[in-house]
Design a protein around this motif. Structure first.
Motif, PDB file in Angstrom:
ATOM      1  N   MET A 198       0.829  -1.205   0.000  1.00 14.08           N
ATOM      2  CA  MET A 198       0.000   0.000   0.000  1.00 14.08           C
ATOM      3  C   MET A 198       0.868   1.262   0.000  1.00 14.08           C
ATOM      4  SD  MET A 198      -2.691   1.297   2.867  1.00 14.08           S
ATOM      5  CE  MET A 198      -4.055   0.377   2.203  1.00 14.08           C
ATOM      6  N   TYR A 199       0.546   2.178  -0.903  1.00 14.62           N
ATOM      7  CA  TYR A 199       1.326   3.417  -1.025  1.00 14.62           C
ATOM      8  C   TYR A 199       0.578   4.581  -0.376  1.00 14.62           C
ATOM      9  CZ  TYR A 199       3.913   0.747  -4.499  1.00 14.62           C
ATOM     10  OH  TYR A 199       4.660  -0.209  -5.136  1.00 14.62           O
ATOM     11  N   ILE A 200       1.241   5.238   0.559  1.00 12.36           N
ATOM     12  CA  ILE A 200       0.618   6.391   1.206  1.00 12.36           C
ATOM     13  C   ILE A 200       1.441   7.644   0.948  1.00 12.36           C
ATOM     14  CG2 ILE A 200      -0.130   7.402   3.408  1.00 12.36           C
ATOM     15  CD1 ILE A 200      -0.877   4.695   4.386  1.00 12.36           C
ATOM     16  N   LEU A 201       0.735   8.700   0.522  1.00  7.96           N
ATOM     17  CA  LEU A 201       1.368  10.012   0.362  1.00  7.96           C
ATOM     18  C   LEU A 201       1.107  10.805   1.634  1.00  7.96           C
ATOM     19  CD1 LEU A 201       2.604  12.411  -1.326  1.00  7.96           C
ATOM     20  CD2 LEU A 201       0.261  12.886  -2.090  1.00  7.96           C
ATOM     21  N   GLY A 202       2.169  11.204   2.296  1.00 10.14           N
ATOM     22  CA  GLY A 202       2.042  11.998   3.521  1.00 10.14           C
ATOM     23  C   GLY A 202       2.364  13.453   3.255  1.00 10.14           C
ATOM     24  N   ILE A 203       1.630  14.345   3.936  1.00 14.06           N
ATOM     25  CA  ILE A 203       1.862  15.785   3.795  1.00 14.06           C
ATOM     26  C   ILE A 203       1.923  16.392   5.199  1.00 14.06           C
ATOM     27  CG2 ILE A 203       0.906  17.978   2.961  1.00 14.06           C
ATOM     28  CD1 ILE A 203      -0.446  16.368   0.692  1.00 14.06           C
ATOM     29  N   GLU A 204       2.934  17.206   5.439  1.00 14.09           N
ATOM     30  CA  GLU A 204       3.140  17.784   6.777  1.00 14.09           C
ATOM     31  C   GLU A 204       3.466  19.269   6.656  1.00 14.09           C
ATOM     32  OE1 GLU A 204       3.680  17.236  10.270  1.00 14.09           O
ATOM     33  OE2 GLU A 204       4.702  19.169  10.344  1.00 14.09           O
ATOM     34  N   SER A 205       2.723  20.108   7.383  1.00 20.54           N
ATOM     35  CA  SER A 205       3.019  21.548   7.372  1.00 20.54           C
ATOM     36  C   SER A 205       2.648  22.175   8.711  1.00 20.54           C
ATOM     37  CB  SER A 205       2.247  22.235   6.241  1.00 20.54           C
ATOM     38  OG  SER A 205       0.853  22.208   6.518  1.00 20.54           O
ATOM     39  N   SER A 206       2.915  21.463   9.817  1.00 19.32           N
ATOM     40  CA  SER A 206       2.395  21.953  11.098  1.00 19.32           C
ATOM     41  C   SER A 206       3.187  23.123  11.656  1.00 19.32           C
ATOM     42  CB  SER A 206       2.376  20.820  12.124  1.00 19.32           C
ATOM     43  OG  SER A 206       3.681  20.397  12.423  1.00 19.32           O
ATOM     44  N   CYS A 207       4.431  23.270  11.213  1.00 21.91           N
ATOM     45  CA  CYS A 207       5.224  24.376  11.771  1.00 21.91           C
ATOM     46  C   CYS A 207       6.041  25.033  10.664  1.00 21.91           C
ATOM     47  CB  CYS A 207       6.099  23.864  12.904  1.00 21.91           C
ATOM     48  SG  CYS A 207       6.957  25.187  13.754  1.00 21.91           S
TER      49      CYS A 207
ATOM     50  N   VAL B  11       6.429   9.648   0.255  1.00 23.82           N
ATOM     51  CA  VAL B  11       5.677   8.452  -0.115  1.00 23.82           C
ATOM     52  C   VAL B  11       6.283   7.282   0.646  1.00 23.82           C
ATOM     53  CG1 VAL B  11       4.947   6.900  -1.968  1.00 23.82           C
ATOM     54  CG2 VAL B  11       5.142   9.373  -2.395  1.00 23.82           C
ATOM     55  N   VAL B  12       5.425   6.554   1.359  1.00 21.69           N
ATOM     56  CA  VAL B  12       5.873   5.415   2.160  1.00 21.69           C
ATOM     57  C   VAL B  12       5.065   4.188   1.757  1.00 21.69           C
ATOM     58  CG1 VAL B  12       6.002   4.469   4.499  1.00 21.69           C
ATOM     59  CG2 VAL B  12       6.619   6.859   4.091  1.00 21.69           C
ATOM     60  N   GLN B  13       5.775   3.072   1.586  1.00 20.59           N
ATOM     61  CA  GLN B  13       5.103   1.829   1.212  1.00 20.59           C
ATOM     62  C   GLN B  13       4.921   0.963   2.459  1.00 20.59           C
ATOM     63  OE1 GLN B  13       7.260  -0.468  -1.677  1.00 20.59           O
ATOM     64  NE2 GLN B  13       5.589  -1.924  -1.987  1.00 20.59           N
ATOM     65  N   ASP B  14       3.692   0.524   2.699  1.00 23.84           N
ATOM     66  CA  ASP B  14       3.368  -0.379   3.805  1.00 23.84           C
ATOM     67  C   ASP B  14       3.882   0.094   5.160  1.00 23.84           C
ATOM     68  OD1 ASP B  14       2.116  -1.977   1.947  1.00 23.84           O
ATOM     69  OD2 ASP B  14       3.918  -3.183   1.572  1.00 23.84           O
ATOM     70  N   GLY B  15       3.905   1.380   5.357  1.00 27.15           N
ATOM     71  CA  GLY B  15       4.235   1.926   6.671  1.00 27.15           C
ATOM     72  C   GLY B  15       5.696   1.913   7.043  1.00 27.15           C
TER      73      GLY B  15
ATOM     74  N   ASN C  49      11.211  11.370   0.509  1.00 25.52           N
ATOM     75  CA  ASN C  49      11.052  12.171   1.717  1.00 25.52           C
ATOM     76  C   ASN C  49      11.576  13.567   1.410  1.00 25.52           C
ATOM     77  OD1 ASN C  49      10.541  12.799   4.422  1.00 25.52           O
ATOM     78  ND2 ASN C  49      12.643  12.265   5.026  1.00 25.52           N
ATOM     79  N   VAL C  50      10.663  14.471   1.042  1.00 20.85           N
ATOM     80  CA  VAL C  50      11.059  15.808   0.600  1.00 20.85           C
ATOM     81  C   VAL C  50      10.701  16.826   1.674  1.00 20.85           C
ATOM     82  CG1 VAL C  50      10.764  17.563  -1.195  1.00 20.85           C
ATOM     83  CG2 VAL C  50      10.633  15.129  -1.791  1.00 20.85           C
TER      84      VAL C  50
ATOM     85  N   HIS D 244       2.974  22.759  -3.406  1.00 23.83           N
ATOM     86  CA  HIS D 244       2.730  22.032  -4.650  1.00 23.83           C
ATOM     87  C   HIS D 244       4.007  21.398  -5.220  1.00 23.83           C
ATOM     88  CE1 HIS D 244       0.707  20.775  -8.257  1.00 23.83           C
ATOM     89  NE2 HIS D 244       1.584  21.436  -8.992  1.00 23.83           N
ATOM     90  N   PRO D 245       5.087  22.190  -5.398  1.00 19.93           N
ATOM     91  CA  PRO D 245       6.332  21.552  -5.880  1.00 19.93           C
ATOM     92  C   PRO D 245       6.865  20.471  -4.943  1.00 19.93           C
ATOM     93  CG  PRO D 245       6.660  23.914  -5.404  1.00 19.93           C
ATOM     94  CD  PRO D 245       5.201  23.664  -5.371  1.00 19.93           C
ATOM     95  N   VAL D 246       6.685  20.623  -3.645  1.00 25.57           N
ATOM     96  CA  VAL D 246       7.193  19.617  -2.705  1.00 25.57           C
ATOM     97  C   VAL D 246       6.458  18.283  -2.899  1.00 25.57           C
ATOM     98  CG1 VAL D 246       7.179  18.969  -0.250  1.00 25.57           C
ATOM     99  CG2 VAL D 246       8.132  21.163  -0.946  1.00 25.57           C
ATOM    100  N   VAL D 247       5.132  18.358  -3.053  1.00 24.91           N
ATOM    101  CA  VAL D 247       4.364  17.137  -3.269  1.00 24.91           C
ATOM    102  C   VAL D 247       4.726  16.497  -4.614  1.00 24.91           C
ATOM    103  CG1 VAL D 247       2.028  16.212  -3.651  1.00 24.91           C
ATOM    104  CG2 VAL D 247       2.454  17.792  -1.747  1.00 24.91           C
ATOM    105  N   GLU D 248       4.838  17.359  -5.647  1.00 20.64           N
ATOM    106  CA  GLU D 248       5.224  16.851  -6.967  1.00 20.64           C
ATOM    107  C   GLU D 248       6.556  16.103  -6.908  1.00 20.64           C
ATOM    108  OE1 GLU D 248       3.711  17.390 -10.328  1.00 20.64           O
ATOM    109  OE2 GLU D 248       2.082  17.361  -8.850  1.00 20.64           O
ATOM    110  N   GLU D 249       7.504  16.704  -6.178  1.00 24.53           N
ATOM    111  CA  GLU D 249       8.829  16.104  -6.099  1.00 24.53           C
ATOM    112  C   GLU D 249       8.787  14.777  -5.340  1.00 24.53           C
ATOM    113  OE1 GLU D 249      11.957  18.780  -4.790  1.00 24.53           O
ATOM    114  OE2 GLU D 249      13.276  17.061  -4.454  1.00 24.53           O
ATOM    115  N   ALA D 250       7.950  14.725  -4.299  1.00 24.63           N
ATOM    116  CA  ALA D 250       7.847  13.482  -3.530  1.00 24.63           C
ATOM    117  C   ALA D 250       7.313  12.345  -4.416  1.00 24.63           C
ATOM    118  CB  ALA D 250       6.942  13.687  -2.317  1.00 24.63           C
TER     119      ALA D 250
END
Lengths: 166, 352
Positions: free
Chosen positions: B1-10, B17-21, B27-28, B56-62
């Motif tokens: 399973m492929y999960i796209l993670g997005i983080e912008s809390s600070c 993108v992480v496969q199976d946890g 990791n951008v 947007h560019p960060v997600v694209e690059e990931a």
């Protein structure tokens, strides 16, 4: 405890514990809409006093330093009022204040504690309680409470009665 | 399973993108450290504006680095809190748009739980035998947790005032070191005497709580000249203590670091023993501190795990990894959740 003016109260606290107890006395008196401004150097006890307010107000979560996240929200069991605890140190502009939702926070429905309030003087409501904490020595702190507006004169009067019985 | 993670809390805009946890495919991180360094901290408006510009560019690059298209992503995960509300909203709104457009499930993940799962991205991965004690130490958080299983946390203690990393930042500011304080204090401490000053170790009690405010104040009293107290200050006047020129910054940094890390190590190892933990996990930016790692290793026979340096500080891979286990345990997708700037991590975390 020299009484200079009715709207001002000057207290010497001899320990962080006493500063916290004074905060708790004040916290027990707070109502929705109240705005408490704290000012003083790093280490003067702003967060200690705030944590006391949280205890007195019966917040369900302990008040810790809001420096990193800028705003912490707390609730209590008896009503739906939110206690907002802010650190204004890093708010440089009206846009900064807007981006953390200061307008909503100050809409009169919550209780608001602002540390480093002098950073956003222009954005504060005219009526508020202003508290300056001054470092006297290793453990002693001088607290000067000043009321701006009718509500805060009443609040200060009640606080004086609660804390000192006079 | 492929999960796209997005983080912008600070102050970091990150996607991964992480496969199976457990398997890191990309990791951008677009760091705002340079933007905030000149101000000595993270400024909220600057932070959220910078997030908007780069997300947007960060997600694209990931996605590109992982060599995967959005169509092949199974789940999108985003940090829902705790953090700066303006910054969180940039990530959340972007993730909602992405999930809606691509018709993918969306999970809002707790940032602290993300830090816990940074340990699942450590290679080579050794299976975890619960319970483990987890110490999360960063600029905004100091949490000591007992983890009894995936998603099963008992809060053992935390800071009652300043976070550990916040103490490093504030002492760094007092010593006129650059932001962020942690790495600069660690560097200065290498040439200092950790026993030059006997700074207080607060809360040496039976609890698992921490206090760093008194330590910060003690450092300040030792190193600074107080501004004159005689005259009544003008309201709103800026007050700033001055650094004494005759103190050794290296000695103060070393003595402060000694005090801060020894209390963290002491309570963490004591908790691990008291709760029968099989291992100690460290996470968060301060877990990169070498003295803290060394002290904990010295005080316990248990294995000690910490993430690689790139995953100690905020990143999106940890959010994707946490989301994998949450998705497995049935956390439902939602496109309507909002940011939770103050969001605690315990067993009720996702019942909001």
């Amino acid at each position: 405890m020299p009484i200079l003016r009715e709207s001002e109260l000057d207290i010497m606290s001899h320990s962080p514990e006493q500063t916290q107890r004074l905060g708790a006395r004040l916290g027990a008196l707070l109502q929705a809409g109240d705005v408490i401004c704290l000012t003083g150097d790093m280490g003067a006890g702003k967060t200690v006093f705030s944590s006391g307010i949280g205890k007195g107000w019966q917040a369900q979560t302990p008040l810790t330093s809001p420096t990193f996240n800028l705003v912490h929200q707390h609730r209590r069991a008896q009503d739906n009022v939110i206690l907002y605890h802010l650190d204004c140190y890093r708010l440089e502009s009206a846009q900064d204040a807007y981006s953390i939702g200061l307008d909503d926070i100050l809409d009169g429905r919550g209780v608001v504690i602002l540390e480093w309030a002098e950073r956003i003087l222009d954005l504060l409501p005219k009526e508020h309680l202003w508290i300056e904490l001054k470092v006297r020595d290793e453990t002693r702190r001088n607290l000067v409470l000043e009321a701006f507006g009718k509500r805060y004169e009443t609040l200060l009067e009640n606080f004086r009665t609660q804390a000192f019985g006079v | 399973m492929y999960i796209l993670g997005i983080e912008s809390s600070c102050d970091e805009t990150a996607a991964a993108v992480v496969q199976d946890g457990q398997t890191l495919l990309s990791n951008v991180i677009a760091s705002q450290v340079d933007i905030h360094a000149k101000h000595g901290g993270v400024f909220p408006e600057l932070a959220s504006r910078a997030h908007v510009e780069v997300i947007h560019p960060v997600v694209e690059e990931a996605l590109q680095t992982a060599n995967i298209t959005l169509e092949d992503i199974d789940v999108i995960a985003v940090t829902r809190g705790p953090g700066l509300v303006g910054s969180l909203l940039v990530g959340i709104n972007y993730a909602k748009g992405l999930a809606l457009a691509a018709n993918k499930p969306l999970l809002g993940i707790n940032h602290l739980e993300g830090h816990v799962y940074s340990l699942w991205l450590t290679q080579p991965f050794r299976p975890v035998v619960f319970p483990v004690v987890v110490l999360i130490v960063s600029g905004g958080h100091t949490e000591l947790l007992l983890m009894r299983g995936h998603g099963d946390y008992q809060h053992l203690g935390g800071t009652i005032d300043d976070a550990a990393g916040e103490a490093f930042d504030k002492v760094g500011r007092l010593l006129e070191l650059p932001f962020p304080g942690g790495p600069h204090i660690e560097r200065a401490a290498q040439n200092g005497n950790p026993y030059a000053f006997n700074f207080p170790r607060a809360k040496r009690d039976d609890s698992y709580d921490f206090s760093f405010s008194g330590l910060k104040t003690a450092v300040m009293r030792e190193v600074s000249v107080q501004p004159a107290q005689a005259s009544k200050r003008q309201r709103g006047e800026e007050k700033r203590a001055q650094l004494r020129r005759d103190v050794s910054v290296n000695d103060v940094a070393a003595s402060f670091q000694e005090a801060a890390t020894s209390i963290l190590a002491e309570k963490t190892t004591r908790a691990a023993q008291a709760y029968g933990a099989t291992e100690i996990f460290l996470a968060g930016g301060v877990s990169a501190n070498q003295l803290l790692r060394a002290k904990i290793r010295k005080e316990t026979e248990l294995p000690v795990r910490y993430p690689p340096l790139s995953l100690c500080t905020d990143n999106a891979a940890m959010i994707a990894s946490a989301a994998y286990y949450r998705y497995q345990s049935g956390l439902a997708s939602s496109l309507t959740f909002d940011a939770l700037p103050s969001w605690y991590l315990n067993n009720d975390t996702y019942n909001v």
